[in-house]
Write an enzyme that holds these catalytic residues in place. Structure first.
Site, PDB file in Angstrom:
ATOM      1  N   CYS A  94       0.823  -1.214   0.000  1.00 53.95           N
ATOM      2  CA  CYS A  94       0.000   0.000   0.000  1.00 53.95           C
ATOM      3  C   CYS A  94       0.857   1.264   0.000  1.00 53.95           C
ATOM      4  O   CYS A  94       0.319   2.374  -0.063  1.00 53.95           O
ATOM      5  CB  CYS A  94      -0.956  -0.007   1.190  1.00 53.95           C
ATOM      6  N   CYS A 143     -13.106   0.615   8.165  1.00 56.57           N
ATOM      7  CA  CYS A 143     -12.201   0.244   7.072  1.00 56.57           C
ATOM      8  C   CYS A 143     -12.157   1.345   6.013  1.00 56.57           C
ATOM      9  O   CYS A 143     -13.138   2.052   5.783  1.00 56.57           O
ATOM     10  CB  CYS A 143     -12.677  -1.046   6.408  1.00 56.57           C
ATOM     11  N   SER A 144     -11.017   1.437   5.337  1.00 52.47           N
ATOM     12  CA  SER A 144     -10.854   2.426   4.276  1.00 52.47           C
ATOM     13  C   SER A 144     -11.694   2.055   3.059  1.00 52.47           C
ATOM     14  O   SER A 144     -12.108   0.909   2.900  1.00 52.47           O
ATOM     15  CB  SER A 144      -9.386   2.539   3.885  1.00 52.47           C
ATOM     16  N   LYS A 165      -9.735   6.505   4.696  1.00 51.90           N
ATOM     17  CA  LYS A 165     -11.059   6.149   5.209  1.00 51.90           C
ATOM     18  C   LYS A 165     -12.176   6.658   4.301  1.00 51.90           C
ATOM     19  O   LYS A 165     -13.052   5.890   3.924  1.00 51.90           O
ATOM     20  CB  LYS A 165     -11.198   6.726   6.620  1.00 51.90           C
ATOM     21  N   HIS A 173      -8.969   4.250  -1.134  1.00 46.35           N
ATOM     22  CA  HIS A 173      -7.636   3.639  -1.088  1.00 46.35           C
ATOM     23  C   HIS A 173      -7.355   2.773  -2.311  1.00 46.35           C
ATOM     24  O   HIS A 173      -7.316   1.556  -2.227  1.00 46.35           O
ATOM     25  CB  HIS A 173      -7.505   2.829   0.205  1.00 46.35           C
TER      26      HIS A 173
END
Lengths: 472, 394
Positions: free
Chosen positions: B86, B209-210, B335, B339
């Site tokens: 990431c 979670c993103s 968030k 992502h």
């Protein structure tokens, strides 16, 4: 050939779950007092149960013997199941790994234990169609025996082969088909009585202290127990586990040995596709010959399982899973290269700092010093206790459960495991909890069974792999 | 042994960033073209021909430098594809920066892209090499959810307090994203919405979670001494560090899941290069890797913004809110901005770049002078970590 034919060590394994209610419709009244069946977890099969039970008795088996696995539910066609157990136990390559298949395989394996000194695991997972009349009368279990004389010596044995269409299943089919049990009972009772009488005569005994009868045909089992004057202790066990297939004569014998006194005589009669009778005299070392907990203790420790979960575990109920790809299949070369880790849970111990790296690596994860393959000590974490450092619950698991606990745990003596928890409700796993490794099937992708170790809650007073004296 | 500032200082003179969202009608190629065109289009006298070399970061949306060369039809140019989980987008920028810092090129471009919504899965998907099958098949949230129970146990924080801090991270970042037209999720959410969302892993629900999204971002980098030839307000790379963790946190006992040691090291090095001695007071704003809510809690400590064991309290006290002492994830973060793996690191840079130039509109942090972009990949115990300090003064 051993000096004295008989059994040196034994162990039994009952999975953690029991099913005593198979009502599809819970609004109908519950049935009380009926039979219950032993249920292997969704991550267990004949191989994992064989490893679990053999760990207690066969970790140090010397070279030159045979390792047998008797089952009617081998996880692979064509591929030898005993080979996986052999690898997991770390047995000498000189020990031959051999499968015995079919309902009579358990009795045949016992025969090779007592007469040829083999080591054998008898392990079976049994399913029927949901709602079959004998659904709760079939069950899952394993037993292991090592040839020798500490637990019992063989006084006599007799066998009788009968070709009869009793229970059968084509390759690829999931459930046994059964012929009218009134017909096969007649055949098996006749074979059983003949065989038992021949064995007793050879042993020069009119009667024995304990009669243990295992039969694929419940009607035959009842008749034989009655005719041979059994106490019914074996029937009590069977009612709590179901008929456990190839494992059954071993399970019932183990339960008998658990409680037998030295010097007593036992007639073990297996009436399946003919009959096999063994007359044994219980050895002075019977108390120390048992590996792991007694059958009675394992029966008492089981968790009740709901019918819906059972059906899902067995793949008999097709339930929507998460939107997530199947877990990847393992590949043969890395499985082979890393057999020490995958099958025996061996980390590497650093020559320089003494700490343990898991999975094993050429360079120590703690101090960064490279050791040679030869110099880096391997350490087995298989029989150690590991304590939970942190835990999570995967609610998107590809396993047949709504969620599973995953833990990171530190192993007493060094090493760290990231592992699935099993045989425990996910919410019951907490930081600091002691757990012990257990060999399981993680998943099956592309027709490859992926075996590795999970962690289950450690028994309060014992670690697996060691002789334990519970329940006595 | 130490990482140093490069021989030549480096400046970012232009950036571009697509909206991050479900781009059902755009391919990774389209997203890259959009981000690159916005980036290069912001410099009136520059065309792609003026860019000497390119980097493209992607985890799974393309292989080789042709991932960028083909959609842009670049001719005769070097393009390097990089991947670092990431932190892939940051890695593209890091390598591009080295290229101008070394003097090899005068002008370079870093790009990052990911197309996650073309699979039918709602989480991340990746293809790994053949293996022995012994690794836990973690979801990303499962791996990061290990932080919460360990952090609670280490500092004696009860379930309710931890939940409140995690919820506050989500609520804050969604509120920030609501003020950002490029963000994937543009609605503020209530604490109740966060806490009632379906459980994914451990204490984490969907709203911890993103966002899983598609997107791309791009930056043009030059030597600092050349920056004013292209723009009046360049942003300078004051410090930058990257650590690929040894994985010892999962391979040996000892690591306790309350910190990312890789981030701590990377931050220390980046601060040293930038002359930052007290990040808690000197940093104007930070873009951090809030892949999951407990990650942001722990990062506040790893980056030196909060004392150990105190980040949860500082978060609840509003220290990291837009009007707090140190605004964090002013653009919405992973968030709510979303992502798309390969683009995320550059998206963080984009917000820092925008803020440091005073162009963040209603999100603008007053008098923003130093910004931190922190990006990581992997999981607690075994991660890769990037930290950069950016400033509007050289």
């Amino acid at each position: 050939m051993p000096d004295q034919p008989g059994i040196d060590a034994y162990a039994a394994y009952l999975p953690a779950y029991v099913l005593d209610d198979n009502r599809l419709d819970p609004t109908t009244p519950p049935r009380t007092g009926g039979p219950a069946r032993s249920v292997a977890g969704y991550d267990e099969d004949a191989v994992t149960m064989a490893v679990e039970v053999l760990r207690h008795v066969a970790a140090d088996t010397p070279a030159g013997r045979h390792l047998l696995l008797a089952t009617t539910s081998a996880p692979y066609e064509a591929k030898t199941s005993a080979g996986v157990a052999h690898e997991a136990l770390g047995l000498d390559p000189g020990v031959t790994a051999l499968d015995l298949r079919g309902h009579r395989a358990g009795a045949s394996a016992l025969d090779l234990v007592v007469r040829a000194g083999a080591t054998a695991a008898l392990a079976d997972v049994r399913t029927t169609r949901p709602g079959a009349p004998d659904e709760l009368a079939q069950g899952d279990a394993a037993a292991a025996f090592v040839g020798g004389a500490r637990a019992a010596v063989l006084l006599a044995r007799a066998g009788h082969t009968t070709e009869v269409l009793d229970r059968w299943r084509l390759p690829g089919e999931r459930h046994d088909r059964v012929w009218d049990e009134r017909f096969t009972a007649e055949i098996l009772v006749a074979a059983g009585l003949d065989t038992a009488r021949r064995a007793l005569a050879e042993a020069s005994l009119d009667a024995v202290d304990q009669v243990v009868v295992s039969s694929s045909n419940p009607r035959a089992a009842t008749a034989l127990r009655k005719a041979l004057g059994g106490t019914g202790q074996d029937a009590t066990i069977e009612r709590a586990t179901g008929f456990t297939g190839a494992a059954h004569p071993g399970l019932l014998l183990a339960a008998a040995l658990d409680e037998a006194q030295p010097g007593q005589t036992i007639l073990l009669l297996s009436a399946t596709e003919g009959a096999d009778a063994f007359v044994l005299r219980v050895g002075d070392g019977v108390r120390v010959a048992r590996g792991g907990p007694s059958v009675r203790a394992q029966l008492a420790a089981r968790q009740r399982l709901g019918y819906g979960r059972y059906l899902r575990w067995r793949g008999l109920l097709d339930v929507q899973g998460p939107a997530r790809p199947a877990a990847p299949a393992p590949a043969a070369p890395p499985m082979h290269r890393r057999a020490g880790w995958k099958y025996r849970l061996e980390g590497s111990r650093c020559d320089a700092c003494g700490r343990v790296t898991t999975p094993p690596g050429r360079v120590c994860a703690s101090c960064g010093i490279a050791g040679s393959d030869a110099a880096t000590g391997k350490v087995s974490l298989r029989d150690r206790t590991a304590r939970v450092v942190s835990v999570t619950r995967d609610h998107l698991t590809t396993m047949p459960e709504p969620d599973v606990a995953i833990v990171v745990a530190d192993v007493d003596g060094g090493g760290r495991l990231s592992a699935y928890a099993t045989d425990v409700a996910p919410g019951d796993v907490v930081v600091g909890m002691p757990m012990t490794p257990t060999f399981r099937r993680l998943w099956t992708t592309d027709s490859i069974h992926n075996y590795f170790w999970k962690l289950r809650p450690a028994p309060a007073d014992a670690a697996p792999g060691k002789d334990t004296a519970d329940g006595q | 042994m130490a990482s140093r500032r490069t021989t030549h200082d480096v400046a970012i003179v232009a950036m571009g960033c697509t909206p991050f969202r479900d781009h059902w009608n755009s391919s990774a190629d389209d997203l890259l073209v959009d981000a690159v065109q916005e980036c290069v289009g912001s410099l009136p006298d520059v065309t792609l021909d003026d860019v000497d070399a390119f980097w493209v970061g992607t985890q799974g949306s393309g292989l080789s430098g042709q991932t960028l060369a083909r959609p842009l039809r670049l001719t005769g140019k070097p393009v390097t594809r990089v991947e670092n989980y990431c932190a892939t987008g940051s890695e593209a920028l890091r390598n591009a920066a080295f290229a101008v810092a070394s003097g090899a090129y005068d002008m370079v471009m870093a790009t990052g892209v990911e197309k996650l919504k073309d699979s039918s899965y709602s989480g991340l998907s990746a293809v790994f090499p053949p293996a022995d099958g012994t690794d836990v098949d973690w979801t990303a949230p499962a791996g990061f959810s290990l932080l919460a129970p360990a952090y609670q146990a280490a500092y004696g924080i009860d379930e309710r307090e931890m939940r409140a801090a995690m919820t506050r991270v989500a609520v804050k970042n969604h509120a920030n994203g609501a003020r950002n037209e490029r963000a994937q999720f543009r609605r503020a959410v209530s604490a109740e919405t966060v806490e009632r969302s379906p459980r994914i892993a451990g204490q984490l629900g969907v709203m911890d979670c993103s966002g899983v999204s598609d997107g791309a971002a791009a930056a043009i980098l030059v030597r600092a001494e050349d920056a004013h030839r292209y723009t009046d307000n360049p942003v300078y790379l004051r410090g930058m560090s990257f650590v690929a963790g040894s994985g010892s946190g999962l391979a040996a006992d000892g690591y306790d899941f309350t910190t990312f040691p890789e981030v701590v090291t990377a931050a220390r090095e980046a601060y040293a290069q930038a002359g930052v001695t007290d990040p808690a007071t000197q940093i104007s704003l930070a873009e951090v890797h809030d892949c999951f809510t407990p990650t942001e809690v722990v990062l506040m400590e790893d980056l030196g913004f909060s004392a150990r064991g105190k980040a949860w309290r500082d978060i609840l006290d509003g220290r990291y809110d837009p009007d707090g002492a140190l605004p964090v994830n002013t653009d919405g973060g992973l968030k709510s901005f979303g992502h798309p793996i390969g683009a995320t690191g550059l998206r963080m840079m984009f917000e820092c770049f925008t803020q440091l130039r005073g162009e963040a509109g209603e999100r603008q942090v007053p008098d923003a002078r130093l910004a931190v972009a922190q990006n990581l990949g992997g999981q607690p115990g075994s991660c890769v970590a990037f930290v950069a300090v950016l400033g509007n003064e050289r």
